[in-house]
Design a protein around this motif. Sequence first.
Motif, PDB file in Angstrom:
ATOM      1  N   GLU A  23       0.804  -1.162   0.205  1.00  0.00           N
ATOM      2  CA  GLU A  23       0.324   0.104   0.082  1.00  0.00           C
ATOM      3  C   GLU A  23       1.195   0.979   0.262  1.00  0.00           C
ATOM      4  OE1 GLU A  23      -3.264   0.454   2.355  1.00  0.00           O
ATOM      5  OE2 GLU A  23      -3.895  -1.656   2.246  1.00  0.00           O
ATOM      6  N   LYS A  24       0.578   1.966  -0.391  1.00  0.00           N
ATOM      7  CA  LYS A  24       1.441   3.169  -1.148  1.00  0.00           C
ATOM      8  C   LYS A  24       0.075   4.532  -1.127  1.00  0.00           C
ATOM      9  CE  LYS A  24       4.379   1.509  -4.641  1.00  0.00           C
ATOM     10  NZ  LYS A  24       4.963   1.389  -5.320  1.00  0.00           N
ATOM     11  N   PRO A  25       1.109   5.277   0.622  1.00  0.00           N
ATOM     12  CA  PRO A  25      -0.105   6.154   0.865  1.00  0.00           C
ATOM     13  C   PRO A  25      -0.129   7.593  -0.582  1.00  0.00           C
ATOM     14  CG  PRO A  25       1.169   7.111   1.528  1.00  0.00           C
ATOM     15  CD  PRO A  25       1.606   5.236   1.585  1.00  0.00           C
ATOM     16  N   ARG A  26      -1.545   7.944  -0.967  1.00  0.00           N
ATOM     17  CA  ARG A  26      -1.285   9.374  -2.733  1.00  0.00           C
ATOM     18  C   ARG A  26      -0.918  10.630  -1.991  1.00  0.00           C
ATOM     19  NH1 ARG A  26      -5.170   7.802  -6.569  1.00  0.00           N
ATOM     20  NH2 ARG A  26      -5.836   5.113  -7.161  1.00  0.00           N
ATOM     21  N   TRP A  27      -1.119  11.116  -2.348  1.00  0.00           N
ATOM     22  CA  TRP A  27      -0.098  12.320  -2.114  1.00  0.00           C
ATOM     23  C   TRP A  27      -1.469  13.125  -2.346  1.00  0.00           C
ATOM     24  CZ3 TRP A  27       4.532  13.998  -1.798  1.00  0.00           C
ATOM     25  CH2 TRP A  27       5.914  13.245  -2.166  1.00  0.00           C
ATOM     26  N   THR A  28      -1.651  14.244  -0.941  1.00  0.00           N
ATOM     27  CA  THR A  28      -2.356  15.038  -0.697  1.00  0.00           C
ATOM     28  C   THR A  28      -1.468  16.506  -1.353  1.00  0.00           C
ATOM     29  OG1 THR A  28      -1.695  16.080   1.281  1.00  0.00           O
ATOM     30  CG2 THR A  28      -2.929  14.024   1.382  1.00  0.00           C
ATOM     31  N   LEU A  29      -2.755  17.774  -1.523  1.00  0.00           N
ATOM     32  CA  LEU A  29      -2.679  18.706  -2.249  1.00  0.00           C
ATOM     33  C   LEU A  29      -1.598  19.128  -1.725  1.00  0.00           C
ATOM     34  CD1 LEU A  29      -5.337  20.218  -3.756  1.00  0.00           C
ATOM     35  CD2 LEU A  29      -3.657  19.243  -5.503  1.00  0.00           C
ATOM     36  N   GLU A  30      -1.854  19.257  -0.199  1.00  0.00           N
ATOM     37  CA  GLU A  30      -0.888  20.079   0.286  1.00  0.00           C
ATOM     38  C   GLU A  30       0.723  19.325   1.051  1.00  0.00           C
ATOM     39  OE1 GLU A  30      -0.493  18.499   5.482  1.00  0.00           O
ATOM     40  OE2 GLU A  30      -1.632  20.955   5.478  1.00  0.00           O
ATOM     41  N   GLU A  31       0.562  17.615   0.574  1.00  0.00           N
ATOM     42  CA  GLU A  31       2.056  17.086   0.483  1.00  0.00           C
ATOM     43  C   GLU A  31       2.471  17.866  -0.537  1.00  0.00           C
ATOM     44  OE1 GLU A  31       1.796  13.322   2.692  1.00  0.00           O
ATOM     45  OE2 GLU A  31       0.759  13.785   1.240  1.00  0.00           O
ATOM     46  N   LYS A  32       1.798  17.805  -2.710  1.00  0.00           N
ATOM     47  CA  LYS A  32       2.679  18.812  -3.281  1.00  0.00           C
ATOM     48  C   LYS A  32       3.057  19.829  -2.482  1.00  0.00           C
ATOM     49  CE  LYS A  32      -0.972  15.756  -5.864  1.00  0.00           C
ATOM     50  NZ  LYS A  32      -1.123  15.699  -7.083  1.00  0.00           N
ATOM     51  N   ALA A  33       2.668  20.689  -2.573  1.00  0.00           N
ATOM     52  CA  ALA A  33       3.138  22.006  -2.058  1.00  0.00           C
ATOM     53  C   ALA A  33       4.170  21.508  -1.657  1.00  0.00           C
ATOM     54  CB  ALA A  33       1.838  23.096  -1.683  1.00  0.00           C
ATOM     55  N   GLU A  34       4.589  21.520  -0.306  1.00  0.00           N
ATOM     56  CA  GLU A  34       5.600  21.220   0.722  1.00  0.00           C
ATOM     57  C   GLU A  34       6.684  20.575  -0.211  1.00  0.00           C
ATOM     58  OE1 GLU A  34       4.230  18.532   3.731  1.00  0.00           O
ATOM     59  OE2 GLU A  34       3.154  20.580   5.076  1.00  0.00           O
ATOM     60  N   LEU A  35       6.671  19.509  -1.163  1.00  0.00           N
ATOM     61  CA  LEU A  35       7.311  19.170  -2.182  1.00  0.00           C
ATOM     62  C   LEU A  35       7.969  19.969  -3.051  1.00  0.00           C
ATOM     63  CD1 LEU A  35       9.142  16.851  -3.002  1.00  0.00           C
ATOM     64  CD2 LEU A  35       6.862  16.329  -4.917  1.00  0.00           C
ATOM     65  N   PHE A  36       7.386  20.794  -3.563  1.00  0.00           N
ATOM     66  CA  PHE A  36       7.267  22.006  -4.355  1.00  0.00           C
ATOM     67  C   PHE A  36       8.445  22.989  -3.635  1.00  0.00           C
ATOM     68  CE2 PHE A  36       6.558  25.766  -6.419  1.00  0.00           C
ATOM     69  CZ  PHE A  36       7.154  25.901  -7.614  1.00  0.00           C
ATOM     70  N   GLU A  37       7.962  23.453  -2.590  1.00  0.00           N
ATOM     71  CA  GLU A  37       8.793  24.625  -1.533  1.00  0.00           C
ATOM     72  C   GLU A  37       9.892  23.460  -0.923  1.00  0.00           C
ATOM     73  OE1 GLU A  37       7.906  27.358  -1.393  1.00  0.00           O
ATOM     74  OE2 GLU A  37       5.808  27.768  -2.634  1.00  0.00           O
ATOM     75  N   ALA A  38      10.072  22.427  -0.258  1.00  0.00           N
ATOM     76  CA  ALA A  38      11.343  21.923  -0.478  1.00  0.00           C
ATOM     77  C   ALA A  38      12.126  21.929  -1.615  1.00  0.00           C
ATOM     78  CB  ALA A  38      11.098  20.288   0.319  1.00  0.00           C
ATOM     79  N   VAL A  39      11.491  21.468  -2.498  1.00  0.00           N
ATOM     80  CA  VAL A  39      12.499  21.116  -4.011  1.00  0.00           C
ATOM     81  C   VAL A  39      13.492  22.988  -4.213  1.00  0.00           C
ATOM     82  CG1 VAL A  39      12.592  20.542  -6.508  1.00  0.00           C
ATOM     83  CG2 VAL A  39      11.716  19.097  -5.255  1.00  0.00           C
TER      84      VAL A  39
END
Length: 85
Positions: free
Chosen positions: A19-35
């Motif tokens: 099982e792999k958790p799907r990305w939430t919009l919040e997590e995607k935004a956090e990923l973008f900002e971290a990159v």
Amino acid sequence: MKKYKKPAVNNTKKSNNTEKPRWTLEEKAELFEAVVRHKSLDIMATFDWANIGADIGRLDKACKDQWRRGILKMFRDSIHKLENP
């Protein structure tokens, strides 16, 4: 560092019996900002604007301004719109 938290809803995808958790919009935004942060994409001094400008036939200052005021802003705004429709 943010700790992984299990999704509250069944927000997972099964693949090969894992099982792999799907990305939430919040997590995607956090990923973008971290990159952006880790790759220093928001610090204009980390880019070789003269070479970038030469590659596309524009002045280095024009490329820097377009990145900062246009492209990077557009990406951030798009992420925020997805979070808050």
